[in-house]
Scaffold this active site. Structure first.
Site, PDB file in Angstrom:
ATOM      1  N   ASN A 182       0.802  -1.272  -0.039  1.00  0.00           N
ATOM      2  CA  ASN A 182      -0.149  -0.134   0.002  1.00  0.00           C
ATOM      3  C   ASN A 182       1.021   1.332   0.124  1.00  0.00           C
ATOM      4  OD1 ASN A 182       0.478  -0.786   2.538  1.00  0.00           O
ATOM      5  ND2 ASN A 182      -0.979   0.455   3.491  1.00  0.00           N
ATOM      6  N   SER A 207       6.194  -6.255  -2.131  1.00  0.00           N
ATOM      7  CA  SER A 207       5.139  -7.162  -2.505  1.00  0.00           C
ATOM      8  C   SER A 207       5.229  -7.269  -4.133  1.00  0.00           C
ATOM      9  CB  SER A 207       3.592  -6.163  -2.277  1.00  0.00           C
ATOM     10  OG  SER A 207       2.680  -6.886  -2.944  1.00  0.00           O
ATOM     11  N   GLU A 279       3.812  -5.424  11.769  1.00  0.00           N
ATOM     12  CA  GLU A 279       2.903  -4.239  11.659  1.00  0.00           C
ATOM     13  C   GLU A 279       1.890  -4.975  10.978  1.00  0.00           C
ATOM     14  OE1 GLU A 279       5.013  -1.132   9.400  1.00  0.00           O
ATOM     15  OE2 GLU A 279       4.483   0.081  11.222  1.00  0.00           O
ATOM     16  N   CYS A 313      -3.610   1.260   6.638  1.00  0.00           N
ATOM     17  CA  CYS A 313      -3.604   0.234   7.866  1.00  0.00           C
ATOM     18  C   CYS A 313      -4.630   0.737   8.932  1.00  0.00           C
ATOM     19  CB  CYS A 313      -2.564  -0.508   8.271  1.00  0.00           C
ATOM     20  SG  CYS A 313      -1.245   0.663   8.360  1.00  0.00           S
ATOM     21  N   GLU A 494       7.673   0.506  14.922  1.00  0.00           N
ATOM     22  CA  GLU A 494       8.426   1.278  14.059  1.00  0.00           C
ATOM     23  C   GLU A 494       8.497   2.771  14.273  1.00  0.00           C
ATOM     24  OE1 GLU A 494       9.836  -0.638  11.698  1.00  0.00           O
ATOM     25  OE2 GLU A 494       8.412  -1.828  10.496  1.00  0.00           O
TER      26      GLU A 494
HETATM   27  P1  NAD Z   1      -0.222  -9.376   2.771  1.00  0.00           P
HETATM   28  O1  NAD Z   1       0.033  -9.819   4.370  1.00  0.00           O
HETATM   29  O2  NAD Z   1      -1.048 -10.451   1.873  1.00  0.00           O
HETATM   30  O3  NAD Z   1       1.264  -9.504   2.244  1.00  0.00           O
HETATM   31  C1  NAD Z   1       2.367  -8.645   2.793  1.00  0.00           C
HETATM   32  C2  NAD Z   1       3.719  -9.211   2.276  1.00  0.00           C
HETATM   33  O4  NAD Z   1       3.917 -10.666   2.626  1.00  0.00           O
HETATM   34  C3  NAD Z   1       3.805  -9.357   0.792  1.00  0.00           C
HETATM   35  O5  NAD Z   1       5.212  -8.898   0.367  1.00  0.00           O
HETATM   36  C4  NAD Z   1       3.613 -10.869   0.448  1.00  0.00           C
HETATM   37  O6  NAD Z   1       4.200 -11.124  -0.802  1.00  0.00           O
HETATM   38  C5  NAD Z   1       4.212 -11.384   1.477  1.00  0.00           C
HETATM   39  N1  NAD Z   1       3.619 -12.872   1.876  1.00  0.00           N
HETATM   40  C6  NAD Z   1       2.362 -13.071   1.702  1.00  0.00           C
HETATM   41  N2  NAD Z   1       2.114 -14.541   2.114  1.00  0.00           N
HETATM   42  C7  NAD Z   1       3.438 -14.811   2.399  1.00  0.00           C
HETATM   43  C8  NAD Z   1       3.780 -15.975   3.227  1.00  0.00           C
HETATM   44  N3  NAD Z   1       2.995 -17.140   3.291  1.00  0.00           N
HETATM   45  N4  NAD Z   1       5.120 -16.212   3.503  1.00  0.00           N
HETATM   46  C9  NAD Z   1       5.927 -15.011   3.443  1.00  0.00           C
HETATM   47  N5  NAD Z   1       5.608 -13.945   2.788  1.00  0.00           N
HETATM   48  C10 NAD Z   1       4.347 -13.812   2.624  1.00  0.00           C
HETATM   49  O7  NAD Z   1      -0.403  -7.856   2.916  1.00  0.00           O
HETATM   50  P2  NAD Z   1      -0.773  -6.933   1.903  1.00  0.00           P
HETATM   51  O8  NAD Z   1      -1.946  -7.483   1.201  1.00  0.00           O
HETATM   52  O9  NAD Z   1       0.546  -6.760   0.869  1.00  0.00           O
HETATM   53  O10 NAD Z   1      -1.113  -5.459   2.550  1.00  0.00           O
HETATM   54  C11 NAD Z   1      -2.221  -5.301   2.976  1.00  0.00           C
HETATM   55  C12 NAD Z   1      -2.302  -5.388   4.636  1.00  0.00           C
HETATM   56  O11 NAD Z   1      -1.144  -5.246   5.030  1.00  0.00           O
HETATM   57  C13 NAD Z   1      -3.637  -4.939   5.337  1.00  0.00           C
HETATM   58  O12 NAD Z   1      -3.975  -6.027   6.151  1.00  0.00           O
HETATM   59  C14 NAD Z   1      -3.079  -3.781   6.042  1.00  0.00           C
HETATM   60  O13 NAD Z   1      -3.782  -3.553   7.271  1.00  0.00           O
HETATM   61  C15 NAD Z   1      -1.498  -4.367   6.394  1.00  0.00           C
HETATM   62  N6  NAD Z   1      -0.622  -2.957   6.624  1.00  0.00           N
HETATM   63  C16 NAD Z   1      -0.192  -2.970   7.954  1.00  0.00           C
HETATM   64  C17 NAD Z   1       0.358  -1.820   8.326  1.00  0.00           C
HETATM   65  C18 NAD Z   1       0.952  -1.562   9.594  1.00  0.00           C
HETATM   66  O14 NAD Z   1       1.650  -0.657   9.864  1.00  0.00           O
HETATM   67  N7  NAD Z   1       0.216  -1.937  10.556  1.00  0.00           N
HETATM   68  C19 NAD Z   1       0.910  -0.974   7.077  1.00  0.00           C
HETATM   69  C20 NAD Z   1       0.578  -1.326   5.859  1.00  0.00           C
HETATM   70  C21 NAD Z   1      -0.114  -2.526   5.647  1.00  0.00           C
END
Ligand code: NAD
Length: 522
Positions: A182, A207, A279, A313, A494
């Site tokens: 994002n 990602s 996070e 998020c 962070e």
């Molecule tokens: P996601 O969890 O699907 O993916 C995040 C990362 O993890 C990507 O690089 C993805 O390729 C990798 N990944 C996915 N499955 C994996 C696995 N099984 N093993 C290892 N790596 C894996 O999240 P997204 O769709 O990219 O982002 C949206 C989510 O991120 C939302 O839930 C949002 O709330 C959260 N987010 C949180 C924060 C925060 O600061 N808390 C900030 C931004 C986004």
């Protein structure tokens, strides 16, 4: 050597398409550039799965990306081990800070192009990517550059007979970072700012939906003087992410993403007892009390739900409004939301760009339909097409700011993280009632409240189960203020000086000064 971003290698062909060059909506598979991985100061072509970065606003291919094999992930980790020997063991914090500041200068010089690529890679509008994705990240980098020397300063602890102990901070070594789509550039930069200031080397996986700017960042770090191997980038999906998390030579993982994937990451790190910063997701409350100034509260609700097309998020997607002002709040919220300009992300006037891709937009539309089925009152937006959307844009990835009123607790709208431009407005009457309802979620990332009564604001802030609470504002960040979650929104922090505690560990060194020490009987 592979060549990618203009801001990495000025000899490349221009990437900057003129605004509106997509005047005819194109589904062309002809890509604009090749993106690989970054290992030991050099961009290389990966031999893993090939994929593309697609501009979600118009379906144009922005880049062909070569993903990595597990062997290539291992090569990057070995490179990071070498990089750490210099960055973490030979260089001083002052030298590290100087290089990070130089990187900040280079990023600022390339601001326009980074922001444009970010817009094309992620769909976020250019009015956001310049200030919120690039400038804010540079401010963060400079903040951590300023702490790079200070964060290694330890303690002297006097003991008996002139003996003493030193308590010092040391970097973990090779760290892995796995990040979401994002805020790709900003996230890559703030994570690396913290880990690098702490003296660590990094293998980062962006990602696969937004693979471009992390590679560009790696090139700029090299130009700034970061030794080879200190910042490596691998490309791919969950297999590449898992390879990083499971590797015995990676000493720490910093993850930003969804809660379900965070849980998997934690399990993957368990066999090697690897510390993790998580996070994760949220479903944050924004509470508007009866004495709040309505217009600022509505503006905060707009930011908390529609900035970055709702793909943030910490968004305050459960807007609790006091019964006595509920109707006037909803009409003003609707009025203001309908004024927001949805359109071409490259148009500087646009306020809401495209969602990350059609699949994600469909899931957001499903939530909207579910909200209607469950009886919430749709007061603006919805699943329909955007009126007056320019013809060259892909209508499937744009969703109008959507507001539901009369949303009930425990319905899908009020429970699930939607991660799109959808706000739910809930009614409340009593302070303790709204605190209990706001906390009735497994998430605990953020919360906000509006009230002119600061005594009440203080009481409510102390009761909310969230890592950040905003009073009379929402979604503002400062690099010196920690960010992170309670409950299933994660742990570790962070930002702020505290983040450096999560990427370094303490070593205690006892210095015995008593000449007879060691002569004592067992
Ligand atoms: P996601 O969890 O699907 O993916 C995040 C990362 O993890 C990507 O690089 C993805 O390729 C990798 N990944 C996915 N499955 C994996 C696995 N099984 N093993 C290892 N790596 C894996 O999240 P997204 O769709 O990219 O982002 C949206 C989510 O991120 C939302 O839930 C949002 O709330 C959260 N987010 C949180 C924060 C925060 O600061 N808390 C900030 C931004 C986004």
């Amino acid at each position: 050597m592979m060549r990618t971003c203009k801001y990495v290698d000025r000899s490349l062909r221009s990437l900057s398409l003129p605004l509106g060059s997509t005047a005819t909506r194109s589904f062309s598979s002809k890509s604009q550039m090749k993106v690989g991985y970054y290992c030991h100061g050099e961009e290389k072509t990966g031999s893993g799965k090939q994929f593309q970065s697609i501009n979600p606003a118009n379906d144009e291919v922005v880049a062909d990306v070569s993903g990595n094999t597990i062997e290539e992930v291992d090569q990057c980790i070995q490179s990071a081990k070498e990089g750490f020997e210099i960055w973490g063991k030979q260089m001083t914090g002052i030298e590290r800070g100087r290089i990070l500041n130089r990187a900040a200068d280079l990023i600022s010089e390339n601001r326009e192009e980074i922001a444009l690529l970010e817009t094309r890679d992620s769909g976020h509008c250019i009015a956001e990517t310049k200030p919120a994705h690039v400038d804010q990240a540079v401010t963060t980098l400079r903040y951590y550059a300023s702490l790079a020397a200070e964060c290694m300063v330890g303690k002297h602890i006097p003991l008996e007979n002139g003996s003493y102990a030193l308590s010092v901070r040391e970097p973990y070594g090779v760290t892995g970072a796995v990040v979401a789509w994002n805020y790709p550039f900003n996230m890559a930069l703030y994570k690396s700012s913290i880990l690098l200031a702490g003296g660590n080397s990094i293998v980062m996986k962006p990602s696969s939906k937004t693979p471009i700017n992390t590679i560009g960042l790696a090139g700029l770090f090299s130009r700034a003087g970061l030794p080879n191997g200190v910042f490596n980038v691998v490309q791919g999906g969950s297999d590449v992410g898992s390879a990083l998390c499971e590797h015995a030579d990676v000493q720490k993982i910093s993850f930003t993403g969804s809660t379900p994937v965070g849980e998997k990451i934690l399990k993957m790190c368990a066999p090697t007892i690897k510390p993790v910063t998580l996070e994760l997701g949220g479903k944050s409350p924004l509470i508007v009390f009866e004495d709040a100034d309505i217009l600022p509260a509505v503006k905060a609700a707009l930011i908390a739900n529609f900035y970055s097309a709702g793909e943030i998020c910490t968004n305050g997607t459960r807007v609790f409004v006091h019964d006595s002002i509920y109707d006037s709040f909803c009409s003003e919220f609707k009025l203001q939301a309908e004024r927001l300009k949805v359109g071409c992300p490259e148009d500087p006037e646009t306020q809401i760009g495209a969602l990350i891709d059609g699949g994600h937009a469909d899931s957001v539309r499903d939530f909207i339909s579910k909200g209607q089925e469950e009886g919430a009152n749709l007061i603006c937006g919805g699943v329909g097409p955007i009126a007056d959307l320019p013809k060259h844009l892909n209508p499937d990835t744009f969703i109008a700011p959507t507001i539901f009123s009369e949303v009930e607790d425990n319905t899908t709208l009020a429970v699930e993280e939607i991660f799109g431009p959808v706000a739910s407005v809930l009614r409340f009457k009593e302070t303790d009632e709204v605190i209990q309802r706001a906390n009735a979620t497994p998430f605990g990332l953020a919360a906000g409240l509006f009230s002119r009564d600061l005594k009440r604001a203080n009481y409510v802030a102390s009761k909310l189960e969230a890592g950040i609470v905003w009073v009379n504002t929402y979604n503002i960040y400062s690099p010196n203020v920690p960010v992170g979650g309670f409950k299933q929104s994660g742990f570790g922090r962070e930002f702020g000086a505290e983040a450096l505690d999560h990427c370094t560990h303490t070593k205690s060194i006892y210095m015995e000064m008593n000449p007879d020490a060691g002569n004592t009987d067992f």
